[in-house]
Design an enzyme around this catalytic site. Structure first.
Site, short mmCIF file in Angstrom:
data_model
loop_
_atom_site.label_atom_id
_atom_site.label_comp_id
_atom_site.label_asym_id
_atom_site.label_seq_id
_atom_site.Cartn_x
_atom_site.Cartn_y
_atom_site.Cartn_z
N CYS A 15 48.40 61.57 13.12
CA CYS A 15 49.11 60.12 13.43
C CYS A 15 47.72 60.21 14.83
O CYS A 15 47.90 60.90 15.53
CB CYS A 15 49.90 60.56 14.29
SG CYS A 15 50.45 58.61 14.92
N LEU A 16 47.14 58.97 14.64
CA LEU A 16 45.68 59.22 15.86
C LEU A 16 46.72 59.36 17.45
O LEU A 16 46.05 59.35 18.45
CB LEU A 16 45.36 57.78 15.82
CG LEU A 16 44.59 57.37 14.12
CD1 LEU A 16 43.96 55.78 14.47
CD2 LEU A 16 43.96 58.29 14.28
N HIS A 58 55.17 54.57 7.39
CA HIS A 58 54.39 55.49 9.03
C HIS A 58 54.28 54.40 10.26
O HIS A 58 54.58 54.81 11.37
CB HIS A 58 53.34 56.40 9.04
CG HIS A 58 52.39 56.75 10.15
ND1 HIS A 58 52.48 58.34 10.04
CD2 HIS A 58 52.45 56.88 11.28
CE1 HIS A 58 51.99 58.46 11.39
NE2 HIS A 58 51.98 57.77 12.14
N GLU A 59 53.83 53.04 9.64
CA GLU A 59 53.31 51.88 11.17
C GLU A 59 54.26 51.53 11.33
O GLU A 59 54.66 50.59 11.98
CB GLU A 59 51.53 50.92 9.75
CG GLU A 59 50.78 52.32 8.94
CD GLU A 59 50.65 52.84 10.60
OE1 GLU A 59 50.42 53.49 11.82
OE2 GLU A 59 49.60 53.60 10.03
N GLY A 101 45.67 53.69 9.06
CA GLY A 101 46.42 52.80 10.01
C GLY A 101 46.52 52.65 11.19
O GLY A 101 45.77 53.07 11.73
N HIS A 114 56.28 53.47 14.07
CA HIS A 114 56.06 52.87 15.34
C HIS A 114 56.24 51.72 15.68
O HIS A 114 56.54 51.22 16.93
CB HIS A 114 53.99 52.89 14.62
CG HIS A 114 54.00 53.90 15.17
ND1 HIS A 114 52.89 54.61 16.05
CD2 HIS A 114 52.87 55.05 14.28
CE1 HIS A 114 52.88 55.56 15.58
NE2 HIS A 114 52.43 55.96 15.22
N GLN A 138 50.78 51.19 19.19
CA GLN A 138 49.81 52.29 19.65
C GLN A 138 48.87 51.94 20.34
O GLN A 138 48.24 53.08 21.02
CB GLN A 138 49.24 52.50 18.28
CG GLN A 138 50.16 54.33 17.14
CD GLN A 138 49.80 54.12 16.17
OE1 GLN A 138 49.89 53.44 15.11
NE2 GLN A 138 49.06 55.78 15.57
O1 GNR Z 1 45.14 57.86 10.51
C1 GNR Z 1 46.22 58.41 9.97
N1 GNR Z 1 46.35 59.14 9.38
C2 GNR Z 1 47.82 59.67 8.15
C3 GNR Z 1 48.08 60.59 7.40
C4 GNR Z 1 49.17 60.74 6.22
C5 GNR Z 1 50.33 60.12 6.86
C6 GNR Z 1 50.06 59.05 7.85
C7 GNR Z 1 49.01 58.26 8.37
S1 GNR Z 1 48.70 57.51 9.45
C8 GNR Z 1 47.55 58.19 10.72
C9 GNR Z 1 46.84 56.67 12.03
C10 GNR Z 1 48.18 56.43 12.62
O2 GNR Z 1 48.76 56.93 13.14
N2 GNR Z 1 49.19 55.30 12.12
O3 GNR Z 1 49.97 55.06 13.00
NI NI Z 2 50.77 56.87 13.79
#
Ligand code: GNR
Ligand code: NI
Length: 182
Positions: free
Chosen positions: A106-107, A148-149, A60, A152, A65
């Site tokens: 998270c990236l 999670h997104e 995601g 952000h 980001q």
């Molecule tokens: O790639 C991603 N993997 C992930 C794994 C577990 C819970 C959330 C994520 S999101 C993350 C990509 C990201 O940072 N999205 O904002």
């Molecule tokens: Ni993230």
């Protein structure tokens, strides 16, 4: 001469990789504004975000980001990178009372993973890349990822759910990582 074959019908233009902000960058805490019209500019943003997410690789990516503060998310939790989901102006219209703990990454926080508790199942309403509203139910990784997104877009990074002492440790680790990779 297309450098990367289109993975999805909407990606039919020259794509570009975007830079991902890294925690504790203060721009990760800006609140995104709703998209007013899903036009060519938004479709280009979606295409570039999808390319950036697949390249990372991640499941995601939120516009925040990549330093664009508008309510746009791309998600693909499928194995074969075949199911790109585009969420514009997303809303969670229902969440289960039952919660579940998932180990998140998270990236924007490279090489750090920790447990976060969130509602187990959700129903989501959003606009697609065609500007039309749609709804879907999510559980498992997809439910985690949508939440999670959406965090952000509100300027929240998953480490903010951790204890203050862990947050300090993550910030220290990220600053060290930054020094070593500049
Ligand atoms: O790639 C991603 N993997 C992930 C794994 C577990 C819970 C959330 C994520 S999101 C993350 C990509 C990201 O940072 N999205 O904002
Ligand atoms: Ni993230």
């Amino acid at each position: 001469m297309p450098s990367i074959p289109a993975r999805h019908a909407i990606i039919d233009q020259a794509m570009a990789l975007l830079d991902i902000l890294h925690y504790p960058d203060p721009r990760l805490h800006k609140v995104a504004k709703p998209v007013e019209v899903v036009d060519e500019r938004i479709r280009k943003l979606v295409a570039d975000m999808a390319e950036t997410m697949y390249k990372a690789p991640g499941v995601g990516l939120a516009a925040t980001q990549v330093n664009v503060h508008e309510r746009v998310i791309v998600i693909d939790t499928s194995d074969a990178h075949g199911q790109l989901r585009v969420l514009i102006n997303p809303e969670i219209i229902w969440a289960s009372e039952e919660k579940k703990v998932w180990e998140e990454g998270c990236l924007s926080v490279p090489d750090y993973y920790d447990n976060v508790e969130r509602p187990d199942r959700i129903r989501v309403r959003a606009l697609g890349v065609d500007g039309e509203p749609y709804e879907f139910d999510a559980d498992g990784l997809l439910a985690v990822c949508v939440q999670h997104e959406m965090d952000h877009l509100l300027g929240k990074v998953f480490v903010q759910y951790l204890s203050p002492i862990k947050q300090t440790r993550v910030r220290t680790k990220m600053k060290k990582h930054q020094r070593e990779t500049v």
